[in-house]
Design a protein around this motif. Structure first.
Motif, short mmCIF file in Angstrom:
data_model
loop_
_atom_site.label_atom_id
_atom_site.label_comp_id
_atom_site.label_asym_id
_atom_site.label_seq_id
_atom_site.Cartn_x
_atom_site.Cartn_y
_atom_site.Cartn_z
N GLY A 65 -2.14 -9.41 1.88
CA GLY A 65 -1.90 -8.28 1.01
C GLY A 65 -1.98 -6.95 1.74
O GLY A 65 -1.14 -6.05 1.53
N LEU A 66 -2.95 -6.80 2.62
CA LEU A 66 -3.08 -5.56 3.39
C LEU A 66 -1.92 -5.37 4.34
O LEU A 66 -1.47 -4.24 4.58
CB LEU A 66 -4.41 -5.56 4.14
N VAL A 69 0.70 -3.86 2.33
CA VAL A 69 0.44 -2.43 2.09
C VAL A 69 0.87 -1.59 3.28
O VAL A 69 1.53 -0.56 3.14
CB VAL A 69 -1.06 -2.20 1.79
N ARG A 73 3.95 1.15 3.38
CA ARG A 73 3.70 2.56 3.68
C ARG A 73 4.51 3.07 4.87
O ARG A 73 4.70 4.27 5.02
CB ARG A 73 2.21 2.78 3.92
N PRO A 166 3.20 -5.95 -1.07
CA PRO A 166 1.86 -6.58 -1.06
C PRO A 166 1.78 -7.76 -2.02
O PRO A 166 1.16 -8.78 -1.71
CB PRO A 166 0.93 -5.44 -1.47
#
Length: 312
Positions: A65-66, A69, A73, A166
């Motif tokens: 998930g990170l 992210v 971004r 994510p």
């Protein structure tokens, strides 16, 4: 700002088109790479403990998930964001590969190559195929197509629509780990418990959406939407899985066949309830199941993209 509201829906649709056109690569697939990392970590940390399994699964899902992210971004403008979402969607979808496996099973059975079909079944599910005849191999294939329509197509699209890149990566991490360690056997009964429960949780809504979409599209395979909904509501809970039963029962009703029964997984025998009230599946029903699966996947992509656009 207006354009940014389109990036996620357009990316999901573009990724779905990529999967339709390209399927999964035979080498270098990111999901396979994740699986290799997960297997290496398991060898270091495995313990016959629910807590150890929860920490292991939580660390890997969080890392996926990170990663999503960070990737999201880095794409701050619409075109890179669409490309990133499309790539992530393509990486986690398995609809075309699922359809191709179904087509291979149909071809082998149509050619009376039972030995080849028994061997090939391992690409779709983990049940023991030794001694299975045409009817049982056809049933296993249809059941696997139904279940994996949710796991490999509808669920990742759903979580992509909910949480973007994510969500795509975290969902695929959960589902991959469940396939690796979410088993009822001596090694994984405790270690894989948390991952299996998490997989049940994140698939609860997508499985039911899969069932209702299969019912809505039953006419495309000369089936009855009403029979599909009836089978799903009446029989979905008879399956050991709280989610697979919904998909399989809906497909059974839509195809006018009867699924469920006795399955063997190595030394373990699983007696499942009967799903649907039609005839036994035939080789031809595999092709119908594949067609229904493809249509459900396309409908899900359009539905979730529209829902995301409306929500933003």
């Amino acid at each position: 700002m207006a354009a940014s509201r389109w990036t996620l829906p357009v990316g999901l649709l573009a990724g779905t088109l990529l999967d339709l056109a390209l399927a999964d690569p035979r080498r270098g697939h990111p999901v396979a790479a994740f699986g290799q990392v997960a297997a290496a970590l398991e060898r270091r940390v495995w313990a016959d403990s629910r807590r150890s399994g929860a920490v292991y699964g939580g660390a890997l899902v969080s890392a996926a998930g990170l990663t999503g992210v960070v990737l999201a971004r880095t794409a701050r403008t619409p075109l890179p964001a669409i490309a990133m979402t499309a790539a992530g969607t393509w990486a986690v979808l398995g609809g075309t590969s699922l359809a191709r496996e179904g087509a291979r099973m149909r071809a082998l059975l149509a050619a009376d190559d039972l030995a080849g079909a028994r061997t090939r079944l391992s690409h779709l599910c983990g049940r023991d195929a030794a001694g299975l005849g045409v009817a049982e191999l056809s049933r296993a294939t249809v059941e696997s197509i139904a279940e994996n329509t949710s796991d490999a197509v509808v669920a990742p699209l759903f979580w992509g629509a909910v949480a973007g890149v994510p969500g795509l990566l975290a969902y695929r991490a959960i589902n991959t780990l469940d396939a690796m360690i979410g088993h009822h056997n001596e090694r994984y009964e405790r270690f894989g418990w948390a991952v299996a429960k998490l997989d049940d949780l994140v698939n609860w809504v997508p499985a039911r959406l899969t069932g209702f979409l299969a019912a809505a599209l039953a006419g495309s395979v000369d089936g009855s939407p009403r029979a599909a909904v009836t089978a799903m509501i009446r029989d979905g809970g008879r399956h050991p899985s709280p989610n697979a039963g919904q998909c399989e029962a809906a497909f059974a009703g839509a195809l006018g066949v009867r699924l469920g029964g006795v399955n063997r997984y190595g030394d373990r025998v699983e007696i499942r309830g009967v799903l649907g009230d039609g005839r036994e599946p035939t080789v031809q029903d595999i092709g119908r199941a594949v067609r229904l699966s493809r249509l459900v996947g396309v409908a899900a992509a359009i539905l979730f993209a529209m829902a995301r656009k409306v929500a933003t």
